[in-house]
Design an enzyme around this catalytic site. Structure first.
Site, mmCIF file in Angstrom:
data_model
loop_
_atom_site.group_PDB
_atom_site.id
_atom_site.type_symbol
_atom_site.label_atom_id
_atom_site.label_comp_id
_atom_site.label_asym_id
_atom_site.label_seq_id
_atom_site.Cartn_x
_atom_site.Cartn_y
_atom_site.Cartn_z
ATOM 1 N N GLY A 1 2.880 -0.082 3.092
ATOM 2 C CA GLY A 1 3.067 1.225 3.727
ATOM 3 C C GLY A 1 3.276 1.009 5.219
ATOM 4 N N GLU B 1 7.303 -7.363 -7.395
ATOM 5 C CA GLU B 1 7.330 -8.178 -6.178
ATOM 6 C C GLU B 1 7.649 -9.652 -6.444
ATOM 7 O OE1 GLU B 1 4.253 -5.848 -3.241
ATOM 8 O OE2 GLU B 1 3.364 -6.873 -4.945
ATOM 9 N N ILE C 1 -3.132 3.645 0.630
ATOM 10 C CA ILE C 1 -3.244 4.622 1.721
ATOM 11 C C ILE C 1 -2.171 5.698 1.553
ATOM 12 C CG2 ILE C 1 -3.256 4.959 4.224
ATOM 13 C CD1 ILE C 1 -5.501 3.076 3.353
ATOM 14 N N MET D 1 -2.600 -4.408 0.278
ATOM 15 C CA MET D 1 -3.860 -4.610 -0.424
ATOM 16 C C MET D 1 -4.201 -6.078 -0.734
ATOM 17 S SD MET D 1 -3.529 -1.214 -2.878
ATOM 18 C CE MET D 1 -5.211 -1.227 -3.479
ATOM 19 N N GLU D 2 -3.443 -7.027 -0.164
ATOM 20 C CA GLU D 2 -3.700 -8.446 -0.486
ATOM 21 C C GLU D 2 -3.640 -9.400 0.716
ATOM 22 O OE1 GLU D 2 -1.094 -6.804 -2.139
ATOM 23 O OE2 GLU D 2 -2.342 -6.141 -3.807
ATOM 24 N N ASP E 1 6.898 2.905 1.714
ATOM 25 C CA ASP E 1 6.407 4.280 1.961
ATOM 26 C C ASP E 1 5.756 4.279 3.336
ATOM 27 O OD1 ASP E 1 4.260 2.765 0.042
ATOM 28 O OD2 ASP E 1 3.275 3.846 1.643
HETATM 29 N N1 ADE Z 1 1.522 -1.026 -0.628
HETATM 30 C C1 ADE Z 1 2.630 -0.285 -0.497
HETATM 31 N N2 ADE Z 1 2.346 0.914 0.055
HETATM 32 C C2 ADE Z 1 1.003 0.919 0.283
HETATM 33 C C3 ADE Z 1 0.117 1.877 0.807
HETATM 34 N N3 ADE Z 1 0.546 3.070 1.231
HETATM 35 N N4 ADE Z 1 -1.190 1.549 0.869
HETATM 36 C C4 ADE Z 1 -1.631 0.347 0.446
HETATM 37 N N5 ADE Z 1 -0.825 -0.587 -0.073
HETATM 38 C C5 ADE Z 1 0.491 -0.308 -0.155
#
Ligand code: ADE
Length: 237
Positions: free
Chosen positions: A77, A11, A153, A173-174, A197
């Site tokens: 995600g 990233e 997730i 996540m941040e 995703d």
């Molecule tokens: N970053 C990228 N995809 C993610 C996901 N599915 N869950 C949490 N953080 C992510």
């Protein structure tokens, strides 16, 4: 000075390749790269994955560099049928989906330090990033709530929960941790995420397949955003 934070190497690697680096400082295990990008004075850091790593990095960046704005960028995600791999999500607000004192009567996601759930991003910053993206980002651009938690997730039920609880269109996540630290310190922030995703039962396969390609799409966008953001900051001084 603008701060930019990404969690993983994938990233930040392209961004650093576009930076005219003038120096660096390593503090608390995080390397802060100082220099200019698109002519703008910046500090770029790879914070590591998760809320604690992001908070440590954000607070340290604020104390060391006093940035006017911190941009969190990377992958996420997608949530819902309208957000696809390769799309961009610009956060209108951030929540921490795993902050849960609901057993005590609080709403899910309630952040006691701020006395609220949603941490909004100033609408003019959201508009600036989304407008730039219309010109330079190859993919659909979406604005909405991003949900942050210490969880990758990969589960349809959890996704539906995030949509129902917060109206979230992406999970990562941040961002919500960076937002909280910025709110507490009175520093502006924004979060932009390329979708790697769909956070569903296929996410564990899609994420490693698409993370690099999606993450790298943010570079051109940030290079376009930075000078415009500085102009906007000058005007609102
Ligand atoms: N970053 C990228 N995809 C993610 C996901 N599915 N869950 C949490 N953080 C992510």
């Amino acid at each position: 000075m603008i701060g930019i934070i990404g969690a993983m190497e994938v990233e930040v690697e392209q961004l650093l390749g576009n930076m005219q680096e003038t120096g660096s400082k390593a503090v608390s295990g995080v390397c802060f790269h100082e220099g200019t990008m698109a002519g703008v004075q910046c500090v770029v850091a790879q914070c590591g994955i998760g809320k604690v790593a992001a908070a440590v990095c954000t607070q340290t960046m604020i104390l060391l560099y006093h940035p006017q704005v911190i941009l969190c960028e990377g992958v996420a995600g997608g949530i819902g049928k309208d957000v696809h791999i390769g799309d961009l999500v610009v956060a209108t607000s951030l929540v921490q989906h795993d902050m849960d004192s609901s057993a005590l009567g609080d709403p899910v996601g309630f952040i006691s330090a701020l006395q609220k759930v949603q941490m909004p991003v100033p609408s003019q910053t959201v508009a600036l990033i989304a407008d730039c993206a219309q010109d330079v980002y190859e993919g659909h651009v979406c604005k909405g709530v991003i949900a942050t938690g210490d969880q990758f997730i990969a589960n349809n039920d959890k996704l539906h929960q995030l949509a129902a609880d917060f109206g979230a269109v992406a999970c990562e996540m941040e961002g919500g941790s960076i937002a909280q630290v910025c709110c507490m310190a009175g520093v502006d922030y924004a979060v932009l995420r390329s979708i790697s995703d769909n956070g569903d039962n296929d996410a564990a396969v899609d994420f490693p397949t698409f993370a690099a390609e999606s993450a790298h799409k943010n570079t051109a966008l940030l290079l376009a955003v930075l000078p415009k953001l500085v102009q906007q900051l000058e005007k609102t001084k």
